[in-house]
Design a protein around this motif. Sequence first.
Motif, PDB file in Angstrom:
ATOM      1  N   SER A 138       0.847  -1.200   0.000  1.00  0.00           N
ATOM      2  CA  SER A 138       0.000   0.000   0.000  1.00  0.00           C
ATOM      3  C   SER A 138       0.876   1.242   0.000  1.00  0.00           C
ATOM      4  N   ALA A 139       0.233   2.374  -0.241  1.00  0.00           N
ATOM      5  CA  ALA A 139       0.933   3.662  -0.157  1.00  0.00           C
ATOM      6  C   ALA A 139       1.481   3.850   1.255  1.00  0.00           C
ATOM      7  N   GLN A 143       5.125   5.008   2.537  1.00  0.00           N
ATOM      8  CA  GLN A 143       5.313   6.217   3.349  1.00  0.00           C
ATOM      9  C   GLN A 143       6.046   5.899   4.653  1.00  0.00           C
ATOM     10  N   THR A 179       8.260  -3.826  -4.784  1.00  0.00           N
ATOM     11  CA  THR A 179       6.926  -3.596  -5.358  1.00  0.00           C
ATOM     12  C   THR A 179       6.325  -4.846  -6.010  1.00  0.00           C
ATOM     13  N   GLU A 261       0.183   6.598 -10.430  1.00  0.00           N
ATOM     14  CA  GLU A 261      -0.149   6.788  -9.013  1.00  0.00           C
ATOM     15  C   GLU A 261       1.136   6.536  -8.244  1.00  0.00           C
ATOM     16  N   VAL A 263       3.975   7.510  -4.709  1.00  0.00           N
ATOM     17  CA  VAL A 263       4.345   8.166  -3.458  1.00  0.00           C
ATOM     18  C   VAL A 263       5.675   8.863  -3.740  1.00  0.00           C
ATOM     19  N   THR A 264       5.730  10.157  -3.506  1.00  0.00           N
ATOM     20  CA  THR A 264       6.948  10.899  -3.815  1.00  0.00           C
ATOM     21  C   THR A 264       7.968  10.749  -2.681  1.00  0.00           C
ATOM     22  N   ASP A 268       4.358  12.166  -0.322  1.00  0.00           N
ATOM     23  CA  ASP A 268       3.044  12.552  -0.835  1.00  0.00           C
ATOM     24  C   ASP A 268       2.494  11.477  -1.763  1.00  0.00           C
ATOM     25  N   HIS A 269       1.258  11.085  -1.490  1.00  0.00           N
ATOM     26  CA  HIS A 269       0.574  10.085  -2.314  1.00  0.00           C
ATOM     27  C   HIS A 269      -0.275  10.846  -3.325  1.00  0.00           C
ATOM     28  N   LEU A 297       3.102   3.299  -7.565  1.00  0.00           N
ATOM     29  CA  LEU A 297       2.222   2.280  -6.982  1.00  0.00           C
ATOM     30  C   LEU A 297       1.412   1.594  -8.067  1.00  0.00           C
TER      31      LEU A 297
END
Length: 573
Positions: A138-139, A143, A179, A261, A263-264, A268-269, A297
């Motif tokens: 997941s994001a 994170q 991933t 899509e 996550v930076t 940030d998602h 993602l």
Amino acid sequence: MASHLLRYLRCAFFFLLLLQLSLASPTPNPNEDCYCFPGESCWPTPAQWAEFNRTVDGRLIATTPIGSVCHVDNPWTGYNVTECNALRANWDFPHTHYESSSSVMAGLYANQSCDPFLGPASRCIVGTYVQYAVRAESAADIQQTLAFTRAHHIRIVVRNTGHDYLGKSTGAGAVAIWTHHLKTIDFLDEYRSPSYRGPAVRVGAGVQIFEANAAASRRNLTVVGGNCRSVGLAGGYSQGGGHGQLVSRHGLAADQVLEWEVVTATGDHLVATPHNRHADLYWALAGGGGGTYAVVLAMTSRAHRELPTAAATLAFAAPAAANHSAALAALAAYNTVVDLFFNSTLGPLLDARGAAIWELTAAGFSATPLTLPGGTQPQLQRLLDPMLAALTRLRVPYTYSIAAFPTFYTSFETMSPDVNISAYNLGGRLLPRRLLDSDPAILVDRFRSILASGAVLSGVSVNASRELPRNTPPNAVNPAWRDAAIDLVIGTAYSETNTTLNTLNQQLITDTLLPPLEELTPGGGAYLNEADAHQPDWQHVFYGENYAQLCSIKRRYDPEGIFYARTAVGSES
Ligand SMILES: Cc1cc2nc3c(=O)[nH]c(=O)nc-3n(C[C@H](O)[C@H](O)[C@H](O)COP(=O)(O)OP(=O)(O)OC[C@H]3O[C@@H](n4cnc5c(N)ncnc54)[C@H](O)[C@@H]3O)c2cc1C
Ligand SMILES: *[C@@H]1O[C@H](CO)[C@@H](O)[C@H](O)[C@H]1NC(C)=O
Ligand SMILES: *[C@@H]1O[C@H](CO)[C@@H](O)[C@H](O)[C@H]1NC(C)=O
Ligand SMILES: *[C@@H]1O[C@H](CO)[C@@H](O)[C@H](O)[C@H]1NC(C)=O
Ligand SMILES: *[C@@H]1O[C@H](CO)[C@@H](O)[C@H](O)[C@H]1NC(C)=O
Ligand SMILES: *[C@@H]1O[C@H](CO)[C@@H](O)[C@H](O)[C@H]1NC(C)=O
Ligand SMILES: *[C@@H]1O[C@H](CO)[C@@H](O)[C@H](O)[C@H]1NC(C)=O
Ligand SMILES: *[C@@H]1O[C@H](CO)[C@@H](O)[C@H](O)[C@H]1NC(C)=O
Ligand SMILES: *[C@@H]1O[C@H](CO)[C@@H](O)[C@H](O)[C@H]1NC(C)=O
Ligand SMILES: *[C@@H]1O[C@H](CO)[C@@H](O)[C@H](O)[C@H]1NC(C)=O
């Protein structure tokens, strides 16, 4: 030249400044300008790792190198001859590596840390493998991982399948965001945006090409995917450009992308599209290289209707070298047919929206396959007739097969053999169409000199410019792709055990084999996924005129430069 240099310096300069700033601020790392490394006092305690593991729901994996079963002295497993032999026998299959959370296919970057071929007494350490991997689902997992590695000043690496030839999916002392298990595949019958209306597919970042192909075929759709089935579709492949047999019809894989899509680096998602306020990130991720700007993602891409497809395979061997007139005549005949492939077969095949996956070695020529998506068997046959006629007339023995398939999928499954990891030291160059049209003899001459040194050549020939759908948004694909007729890869012998040999053979590519091709293609490029990791001026060669813009986008989304990978944008600092 000077202006290019200036731009790179600016990209580097920015990161240097940051480094200075971080020196001034307190950090948990005593070795302030370097990442924290295992064994140093800054490295998290077992309790801290356990706590981190809880934040990612137990998905933290401590690396056990897959080669440990081949070593007597290792902290993880016993030495087991049976398992070691099985590992060696399966080593060249991609799945041996992509099912692992740490192994990489480009052996050079494993640095013999735990090499199954070196004998049971050799070392087995984590070495250049990642220390830990987080099996991301997941994001939030991503994170949490970014927050933990930032807090402890630990290097981060994005790992998907471990296919990368340039070692970009591993790193000493790093934690990997893995991933591979992000496997969702969803189809949209009609995606709508200002630049596209039509079928689309949304794939999780772990979806591999074989999975996307199979899912699409069940809906009579295709996706642009590579020749190697196990490469990750939304990973380094689409992010680096992505070639495959449908490219002359639909464009490169990067050209298909509608949304990323991500996550930076800052956690940030967000979703980046060509039409929202992250259009710059959309642009950079589509061709500007994996592992550089953000963690993907999921990716949404154009899907295309199935097409009847014709495909052929052709192979003929070079005559054994001998110094008598019959042998010389056989060699001349062989060379004539090879010439005909480059000077009058390849161009018309590309003009008919076809593709050729071919190989030229001292031992001979083979094409596996020559494909005409949307074409018929007679059409493909006509394109190949001149070569076949010459083979027959000149009495060069050959094997040939041709067939028509109801779909591209059945053609691909039947005519494209699954490929092993390539045990070669690599270099590459994109060769523009004009070389085939204006003076093919010079090009083929250079190929022959390369073969004479013992190297092998493999080529992917597609037309990545002609069939871009209308309104395709711009992206960061190396502009050299757009007029390339050949993505040429040079391979020199790779040894599992002899590092000296590998170093020499890689230098041979950099210093001797590539320069004559560079001289033929001044200012030209190479495909960043299939290239020489020691390529001089790689900024321009891999990214073309996009480099400065890519640097500035990297600064925006990864201001601290936490995503580092060899030859990735910004990595010079
Ligand atoms: C045997 C073989 C055959 C190949 N055939 C083809 C082909 O037909 N066509 C073609 O175009 N290329 C081909 N390639 C090259 C391939 O595209 C690259 O190796 C590509 O980088 C693989 O991407 P991956 O995500 O599967 O691999 P990985 O090695 O896991 O990752 C590659 C890079 O992408 C980054 N990355 C991966 N996932 C993400 C993510 N979710 N977010 C951000 N960054 C990510 C990694 O950090 C790394 O920098 C082939 C390579 C091999 C070894
Ligand atoms: C993380 O937690 C899971 C579940 O408790 C456990 O199986 C795994 O071994 C832990 N990882 C590490 C590195 O300790
Ligand atoms: C070695 O591995 C094989 C296969 O997994 C297993 O059957 C065998 O018991 C192992 N031998 C030892 C000594 O652990
Ligand atoms: C592919 O790799 C496997 C496993 O290492 C090996 O057995 C096989 O011979 C290889 N195939 C080719 C065509 O090289
Ligand atoms: C690779 O291994 C050698 C020892 O064989 C070591 O000196 C070197 O530092 C290692 N390289 C990296 C990048 O870890
Ligand atoms: C796919 O095409 C075949 C043949 O045209 C047809 O029979 C089938 O219903 C189609 N399937 C889908 C999911 O559209
Ligand atoms: C080939 O043979 C000819 C005549 O027999 C001889 O002059 C020549 O040197 C030979 N060349 C090579 C490369 O052996
Ligand atoms: C292609 O090569 C063949 C064999 O060398 C040669 O006879 C022919 O003239 C060449 N054609 C072109 C268009 O260069
Ligand atoms: C691609 O097709 C276009 C349009 O037909 C053509 O102008 C161009 O030369 C082709 N490029 C290659 C690499 O074949
Ligand atoms: C390793 O390769 C080098 C360069 O080819 C060679 O000189 C050396 O003998 C090789 N070493 C071994 C152990 O084979």
